[in-house]
Design an enzyme around this catalytic site. Structure first.
Site, PDB file in Angstrom:
ATOM      1  N   TRP A 154       0.759  -1.300  -0.054  1.00 52.70           N
ATOM      2  CA  TRP A 154      -0.012  -0.165   0.160  1.00 52.70           C
ATOM      3  C   TRP A 154       0.768   1.311   0.093  1.00 52.70           C
ATOM      4  O   TRP A 154       1.897   1.200   0.958  1.00 52.70           O
ATOM      5  CB  TRP A 154      -0.911   0.038   1.177  1.00 52.70           C
ATOM      6  CG  TRP A 154      -2.010  -1.197   1.465  1.00 52.70           C
ATOM      7  CD1 TRP A 154      -2.792  -1.078   2.353  1.00 52.70           C
ATOM      8  CD2 TRP A 154      -2.329  -1.936   0.539  1.00 52.70           C
ATOM      9  NE1 TRP A 154      -3.407  -2.080   2.444  1.00 52.70           N
ATOM     10  CE2 TRP A 154      -3.482  -2.606   1.076  1.00 52.70           C
ATOM     11  CE3 TRP A 154      -2.157  -2.367  -0.767  1.00 52.70           C
ATOM     12  CZ2 TRP A 154      -4.410  -3.653   0.609  1.00 52.70           C
ATOM     13  CZ3 TRP A 154      -2.929  -3.218  -1.576  1.00 52.70           C
ATOM     14  CH2 TRP A 154      -3.823  -4.222  -0.630  1.00 52.70           C
TER      15      TRP A 154
ATOM     16  N   ASN B 243      -7.255  -0.877  -4.834  1.00 51.00           N
ATOM     17  CA  ASN B 243      -7.384  -2.344  -4.342  1.00 51.00           C
ATOM     18  C   ASN B 243      -8.884  -2.870  -4.429  1.00 51.00           C
ATOM     19  O   ASN B 243      -9.707  -2.287  -3.746  1.00 51.00           O
ATOM     20  CB  ASN B 243      -6.699  -2.445  -3.017  1.00 51.00           C
ATOM     21  CG  ASN B 243      -6.911  -3.871  -2.471  1.00 51.00           C
ATOM     22  OD1 ASN B 243      -6.791  -4.834  -2.856  1.00 51.00           O
ATOM     23  ND2 ASN B 243      -7.656  -4.153  -1.308  1.00 51.00           N
ATOM     24  N   GLU B 244      -9.042  -3.754  -5.224  1.00 48.92           N
ATOM     25  CA  GLU B 244     -10.478  -4.448  -5.455  1.00 48.92           C
ATOM     26  C   GLU B 244     -11.488  -3.548  -5.329  1.00 48.92           C
ATOM     27  O   GLU B 244     -12.489  -3.428  -4.598  1.00 48.92           O
ATOM     28  CB  GLU B 244     -10.660  -5.531  -4.196  1.00 48.92           C
ATOM     29  CG  GLU B 244      -9.575  -6.462  -4.157  1.00 48.92           C
ATOM     30  CD  GLU B 244      -9.942  -7.809  -3.260  1.00 48.92           C
ATOM     31  OE1 GLU B 244     -10.695  -7.368  -2.440  1.00 48.92           O
ATOM     32  OE2 GLU B 244      -9.175  -8.618  -3.461  1.00 48.92           O
TER      33      GLU B 244
ATOM     34  N   TYR C 249      -9.979 -16.144  -4.492  1.00 50.06           N
ATOM     35  CA  TYR C 249     -10.130 -16.556  -3.038  1.00 50.06           C
ATOM     36  C   TYR C 249     -11.515 -17.651  -3.059  1.00 50.06           C
ATOM     37  O   TYR C 249     -12.630 -17.189  -2.647  1.00 50.06           O
ATOM     38  CB  TYR C 249     -10.451 -15.545  -2.257  1.00 50.06           C
ATOM     39  CG  TYR C 249      -9.425 -14.496  -1.875  1.00 50.06           C
ATOM     40  CD1 TYR C 249      -8.387 -15.127  -1.072  1.00 50.06           C
ATOM     41  CD2 TYR C 249      -9.097 -13.347  -2.540  1.00 50.06           C
ATOM     42  CE1 TYR C 249      -7.259 -14.352  -0.860  1.00 50.06           C
ATOM     43  CE2 TYR C 249      -8.002 -12.647  -2.356  1.00 50.06           C
ATOM     44  CZ  TYR C 249      -7.105 -12.916  -1.478  1.00 50.06           C
ATOM     45  OH  TYR C 249      -5.872 -12.352  -1.155  1.00 50.06           O
TER      46      TYR C 249
ATOM     47  N   GLU D  99      -3.425 -11.563  -6.500  1.00 47.68           N
ATOM     48  CA  GLU D  99      -3.884 -12.328  -4.975  1.00 47.68           C
ATOM     49  C   GLU D  99      -4.207 -13.682  -4.936  1.00 47.68           C
ATOM     50  O   GLU D  99      -5.313 -13.855  -5.649  1.00 47.68           O
ATOM     51  CB  GLU D  99      -4.904 -11.381  -4.169  1.00 47.68           C
ATOM     52  CG  GLU D  99      -4.263 -10.061  -3.774  1.00 47.68           C
ATOM     53  CD  GLU D  99      -5.269  -9.152  -3.014  1.00 47.68           C
ATOM     54  OE1 GLU D  99      -6.240  -9.964  -2.104  1.00 47.68           O
ATOM     55  OE2 GLU D  99      -5.439  -8.065  -2.831  1.00 47.68           O
TER      56      GLU D  99
ATOM     57  N   TRP E 168      -0.711 -14.040  -1.332  1.00 50.16           N
ATOM     58  CA  TRP E 168      -1.355 -13.187  -0.174  1.00 50.16           C
ATOM     59  C   TRP E 168      -1.066 -14.358   1.211  1.00 50.16           C
ATOM     60  O   TRP E 168      -1.593 -15.163   1.039  1.00 50.16           O
ATOM     61  CB  TRP E 168      -2.629 -13.034  -0.423  1.00 50.16           C
ATOM     62  CG  TRP E 168      -3.205 -11.945   0.760  1.00 50.16           C
ATOM     63  CD1 TRP E 168      -3.639 -12.366   1.947  1.00 50.16           C
ATOM     64  CD2 TRP E 168      -3.230 -10.538   0.848  1.00 50.16           C
ATOM     65  NE1 TRP E 168      -3.953 -11.269   2.850  1.00 50.16           N
ATOM     66  CE2 TRP E 168      -3.678 -10.077   1.968  1.00 50.16           C
ATOM     67  CE3 TRP E 168      -2.975  -9.682  -0.272  1.00 50.16           C
ATOM     68  CZ2 TRP E 168      -3.981  -8.883   2.241  1.00 50.16           C
ATOM     69  CZ3 TRP E 168      -3.275  -8.243   0.111  1.00 50.16           C
ATOM     70  CH2 TRP E 168      -3.688  -7.808   1.142  1.00 50.16           C
TER      71      TRP E 168
END
Length: 427
Positions: free
Chosen positions: A94, A209-210, A287, A327, A368
């Site tokens: 970040w 991010n996302e 995920y 990720e 991740w």
């Protein structure tokens, strides 16, 4: 005398012309050499110094936050050292912390120099250990501020806002974010004395991010925002690559592709969002243990393979840009978790990344996440501490060697093709 003088003038002119040509050649060579220090794209692949660049990498989002406490900076150094030892060459982290604890941006346009110097340290340590950085500029979620904080700042300033999705449309909020982009990109590192926008240690910028947008599942609202912000980033920095930070969900532009989503949309459109010309490469996250919670490991792996195959094909045939699995991981908090299950999952995903990479598909993966020892507050179930997980480290090292071997294979193939072309011309 007249002839002699004219001859001297002519000779002087020729010499002057030669000097100009040589100067331009040297200048172009310097520019070319400078550009070659930055990771670039060529079709669906990355290149560095003119050679193919495949990579195995990792996420360590926490680096700036931890480095803001000088006594904790050894943890950043330890992670980079251990990561480099296992062949990891790209780290995503970040470059934002909006409001709250150890905030980089305390309020719109107001920055904590102490925290900025922590980010300086992260960049300089990455350079020291030969690791390239992908720096994300804000968050979809409220962790470390993100969209929620930006919209709250606007509301406190009297702007009429209805939800966090106003982040994408309200001019005041977009202005705050653009100011942050400019502040980070033009930052001069207090350690290296190099501006971030001129530092080849940085591989790419990530817009958010996302990203997700609940008020418009089609992806069109996000598309307009990406176009505006990507154009702005490139106006400040045309040396670095740029990506959005997407998970990979399909939208309305190609309805048939929605079958690959895990049963829902999030307001993004993998195709149209990444077709924006200022976006240099595409990303996906994965995920299945969260998205398909409760389903068997076999079903989750089947989803993963379809997810990766579909996006790899799209990147090659539609986007014609590199793709990164930015990720992925398996949580120790999952029911029935075991180290064997995690390492089997990682080995399978790494194997798929390698096979796709050989065919010009996925160009790299970022697991991740990597932590240093003594970082329990940052443990989210996915954490890997390399010094404490030697068997996992061996799997990661093997993947690093595999991806590096592709660099050499591609370089040899390119050289062979160049030699054939040169020989055919000579004949």
């Amino acid at each position: 005398m007249a002839f002699s003088r004219r001859s001297n003038i002519s000779n002087f002119s020729c010499c002057f012309l030669v000097i100009i040509v040589l100067s331009l050649h040297c200048e172009n060579h310097i520019v070319s050499s400078s550009a070659s220090r930055f990771i670039q794209t060529r079709g669906t692949r990355f290149v560095l110094g003119g050679y193919p660049f495949f990579f195995n990498g990792f996420n360590s989002y926490w680096m700036m936050h931890v480095a803001a406490e000088p006594s904790e900076r050894h943890k950043i150094s330890n992670v980079f050292r251990e990561a480099a030892a296992t062949g990891l060459t790209v780290c995503r982290t970040w470059a934002f912390s909006d409001g709250g604890d150890r905030a980089l941006q305390m309020s719109p346009g107001v920055y904590d120099e102490r925290v900025f110097q922590a980010l300086d340290f992260v960049v300089s340590e990455a350079r020291k250990y030969g690791v390239h950085l992908i720096l994300s500029l804000t968050n979809n979620y409220k962790d470390f501020g993100g969209r929620t904080q930006y919209v709250t700042w606007a509301k406190n300033a009297g702007v009429q806002v209805n939800s966090d999705d106003d982040f994408y449309t309200k001019n005041a909020v977009k202005g705050y974010y653009k100011n942050h982009i400019k502040k980070v990109l033009t930052r001069i590192n207090t350690i290296s004395r190099v501006a971030y926008k001129d530092d080849p240690t940085i591989m790419a910028w990530e817009l958010i991010n996302e990203p997700r947008c609940q008020v418009d599942f089609s992806g069109k609202t996000l598309n307009a925002w990406v176009q505006e912000m990507a154009t702005y980033v490139k106006s400040l920095d045309n040396k670095h690559l740029l990506e959005i930070g997407m998970e990979g969900f399909y939208g309305d532009s190609m309805p048939g592709k929605k079958q690959y989503n895990p049963g829902y949309q999030v307001g993004t459109d993998f195709i149209t969002n990444n077709l924006i010309k200022e976006i240099d490469f595409a990303t996906i996250h994965a995920y299945p243990d969260i998205w398909l919670s409760g389903q068997s490991d076999g079903a989750q792996m089947m989803f993963m393979r379809r997810w990766m195959t579909s996006h790899s094909t799209d990147s090659k045939t539609i986007l014609k840009k590199p793709l990164v699995l930015a990720e992925f991981g398996k949580s120790s908090k999952d029911p029935g978790y075991s180290l064997y299950a995690r390492e089997s999952f990682m080995a399978a995903i790494y194997g798929d990344i390698y096979r796709f990479a050989r065919r010009g598909g996925i160009a790299g993966g970022l697991v991740w996440q990597i932590l240093a020892e003594g970082m329990q507050p940052y443990a989210d179930g996915y954490e890997i501490v390399l010094s404490q997980n030697p068997s996992t480290g061996r799997i990661i090292s093997q993947q690093s060697r595999q991806m590096t071997s592709l660099d050499h294979m591609s370089s040899n193939r390119t050289n062979s093709q160049s030699n054939k072309l040169r020989n055919s011309k000579e004949q």
